[in-house]
Design a protein around this motif. Sequence first.
Motif, PDB file in Angstrom:
ATOM      1  N   ASP A  16       2.387  28.570  11.071  1.00 42.74           N
ATOM      2  CA  ASP A  16       2.676  28.242  12.919  1.00 42.74           C
ATOM      3  C   ASP A  16       1.351  27.482  13.652  1.00 42.74           C
ATOM      4  O   ASP A  16       1.501  28.489  13.800  1.00 42.74           O
ATOM      5  CB  ASP A  16       3.812  28.737  12.681  1.00 42.74           C
ATOM      6  CG  ASP A  16       3.758  29.114  14.852  1.00 42.74           C
ATOM      7  OD1 ASP A  16       4.049  27.551  14.998  1.00 42.74           O
ATOM      8  OD2 ASP A  16       4.485  29.969  14.883  1.00 42.74           O
ATOM      9  N   VAL A  17       1.062  26.560  13.436  1.00 44.64           N
ATOM     10  CA  VAL A  17      -0.154  25.729  13.599  1.00 44.64           C
ATOM     11  C   VAL A  17      -0.436  25.891  15.246  1.00 44.64           C
ATOM     12  O   VAL A  17      -1.046  26.605  16.411  1.00 44.64           O
ATOM     13  CB  VAL A  17      -0.721  23.923  13.185  1.00 44.64           C
ATOM     14  CG1 VAL A  17      -1.690  24.085  14.236  1.00 44.64           C
ATOM     15  CG2 VAL A  17      -0.560  24.660  11.573  1.00 44.64           C
ATOM     16  N   ASP A  18       0.885  25.525  15.819  1.00 44.95           N
ATOM     17  CA  ASP A  18       1.131  25.944  17.733  1.00 44.95           C
ATOM     18  C   ASP A  18       1.455  26.867  18.401  1.00 44.95           C
ATOM     19  O   ASP A  18       1.920  27.247  19.254  1.00 44.95           O
ATOM     20  CB  ASP A  18       1.811  24.415  17.955  1.00 44.95           C
ATOM     21  CG  ASP A  18       3.263  24.739  17.324  1.00 44.95           C
ATOM     22  OD1 ASP A  18       4.021  25.519  16.959  1.00 44.95           O
ATOM     23  OD2 ASP A  18       4.554  23.245  17.702  1.00 44.95           O
ATOM     24  N   ASP A  19       1.842  28.189  16.818  1.00 44.35           N
ATOM     25  CA  ASP A  19       2.102  29.598  17.971  1.00 44.35           C
ATOM     26  C   ASP A  19       3.785  29.020  18.325  1.00 44.35           C
ATOM     27  O   ASP A  19       3.580  29.982  19.211  1.00 44.35           O
ATOM     28  CB  ASP A  19       0.751  29.718  18.758  1.00 44.35           C
ATOM     29  CG  ASP A  19      -0.542  30.323  18.111  1.00 44.35           C
ATOM     30  OD1 ASP A  19      -0.232  30.649  16.775  1.00 44.35           O
ATOM     31  OD2 ASP A  19      -1.731  30.362  18.514  1.00 44.35           O
ATOM     32  N   ASP A  60       6.413  19.478   9.842  1.00 47.07           N
ATOM     33  CA  ASP A  60       4.756  18.516  10.094  1.00 47.07           C
ATOM     34  C   ASP A  60       3.691  19.818   9.920  1.00 47.07           C
ATOM     35  O   ASP A  60       2.553  19.699   8.928  1.00 47.07           O
ATOM     36  CB  ASP A  60       4.296  18.107  11.783  1.00 47.07           C
ATOM     37  CG  ASP A  60       4.420  17.081  11.540  1.00 47.07           C
ATOM     38  OD1 ASP A  60       4.991  15.918  10.559  1.00 47.07           O
ATOM     39  OD2 ASP A  60       5.508  16.171  12.715  1.00 47.07           O
ATOM     40  N   GLU A  61       3.971  20.796  10.420  1.00 49.29           N
ATOM     41  CA  GLU A  61       3.113  22.181   9.634  1.00 49.29           C
ATOM     42  C   GLU A  61       3.113  22.854   7.987  1.00 49.29           C
ATOM     43  O   GLU A  61       1.639  23.073   7.941  1.00 49.29           O
ATOM     44  CB  GLU A  61       3.835  23.217  10.778  1.00 49.29           C
ATOM     45  CG  GLU A  61       3.089  22.975  11.963  1.00 49.29           C
ATOM     46  CD  GLU A  61       3.775  24.123  12.903  1.00 49.29           C
ATOM     47  OE1 GLU A  61       3.307  24.655  14.032  1.00 49.29           O
ATOM     48  OE2 GLU A  61       4.697  24.686  12.679  1.00 49.29           O
ATOM     49  N   LEU A  62       4.429  22.668   7.806  1.00 48.50           N
ATOM     50  CA  LEU A  62       4.908  22.004   6.133  1.00 48.50           C
ATOM     51  C   LEU A  62       3.745  21.209   5.348  1.00 48.50           C
ATOM     52  O   LEU A  62       3.171  21.463   5.092  1.00 48.50           O
ATOM     53  CB  LEU A  62       5.982  22.273   5.867  1.00 48.50           C
ATOM     54  CG  LEU A  62       5.989  22.303   4.259  1.00 48.50           C
ATOM     55  CD1 LEU A  62       5.916  23.753   3.994  1.00 48.50           C
ATOM     56  CD2 LEU A  62       7.596  22.149   4.302  1.00 48.50           C
ATOM     57  N   ARG A  63       3.572  20.551   6.358  1.00 48.37           N
ATOM     58  CA  ARG A  63       2.512  19.167   5.565  1.00 48.37           C
ATOM     59  C   ARG A  63       1.178  19.587   5.642  1.00 48.37           C
ATOM     60  O   ARG A  63       0.442  19.066   4.786  1.00 48.37           O
ATOM     61  CB  ARG A  63       3.155  18.023   6.447  1.00 48.37           C
ATOM     62  CG  ARG A  63       4.007  16.899   5.950  1.00 48.37           C
ATOM     63  CD  ARG A  63       4.377  16.058   6.582  1.00 48.37           C
ATOM     64  NE  ARG A  63       5.725  15.036   6.024  1.00 48.37           N
ATOM     65  CZ  ARG A  63       6.534  14.779   6.741  1.00 48.37           C
ATOM     66  NH1 ARG A  63       6.636  14.777   8.842  1.00 48.37           N
ATOM     67  NH2 ARG A  63       7.827  14.172   6.535  1.00 48.37           N
ATOM     68  N   ARG A  64       0.579  20.089   6.597  1.00 49.29           N
ATOM     69  CA  ARG A  64      -0.493  20.454   6.699  1.00 49.29           C
ATOM     70  C   ARG A  64      -0.977  21.667   6.130  1.00 49.29           C
ATOM     71  O   ARG A  64      -1.937  21.451   5.603  1.00 49.29           O
ATOM     72  CB  ARG A  64      -1.098  21.003   8.835  1.00 49.29           C
ATOM     73  CG  ARG A  64      -0.979  19.564   9.138  1.00 49.29           C
ATOM     74  CD  ARG A  64      -1.602  20.314  10.974  1.00 49.29           C
ATOM     75  NE  ARG A  64      -0.637  19.588  11.635  1.00 49.29           N
ATOM     76  CZ  ARG A  64      -0.460  19.578  12.450  1.00 49.29           C
ATOM     77  NH1 ARG A  64       0.376  20.609  12.754  1.00 49.29           N
ATOM     78  NH2 ARG A  64       0.402  19.371  13.416  1.00 49.29           N
ATOM     79  N   PHE A  65      -0.330  22.629   5.626  1.00 54.53           N
ATOM     80  CA  PHE A  65      -0.479  23.526   5.099  1.00 54.53           C
ATOM     81  C   PHE A  65      -0.305  23.067   3.967  1.00 54.53           C
ATOM     82  O   PHE A  65      -1.173  23.555   2.665  1.00 54.53           O
ATOM     83  CB  PHE A  65       0.920  24.804   4.870  1.00 54.53           C
ATOM     84  CG  PHE A  65       1.316  25.862   3.799  1.00 54.53           C
ATOM     85  CD1 PHE A  65      -0.128  26.795   4.052  1.00 54.53           C
ATOM     86  CD2 PHE A  65       1.559  25.688   2.506  1.00 54.53           C
ATOM     87  CE1 PHE A  65       0.226  27.567   2.270  1.00 54.53           C
ATOM     88  CE2 PHE A  65       2.339  26.275   2.087  1.00 54.53           C
ATOM     89  CZ  PHE A  65       1.363  27.569   2.011  1.00 54.53           C
TER      90      PHE A  65
END
Length: 131
Positions: A97-100, A107-112
């Motif tokens: 959860d990059v943006d908290d 998109d966060e899953l892709r970053r992970f």
Amino acid sequence: LHAAAQSAKGDYGEGPAADANIAGAGAGEVPHARPDEFLQDIFRRCDVDASGRINKRELIKACRADPGIARFFRIPQHIRQEDGTRDIFEKRFQSLDVDDDREISLDELRRFHGALDAARASSESSSTSED
């Protein structure tokens, strides 16, 4: 760490995966020729309410129902407050959860997944350079 949490930390849902596409994959690995389709599939399977976001409750339920999803996210299949697995889950969720906002976007899953690929590539290159 409590002994049960230590055991759970190394057990990201061992056993048969509900989906053959996940069954052959190690933690965080994407076995498809089309990784984005695979990530979208994982996302849809976790995003039960189709809100476009995965909340903690949805992720816990998805991991409980499918050991392959737990393995993909590198979290225990069963999350319990008393044995330390909740702490492991919370750390992983917060790293996703990059943006908290307390939810995970595609998109966060892709970053992970990209971060896992980078770590894996780094690990592989350092192990081959030591040979």
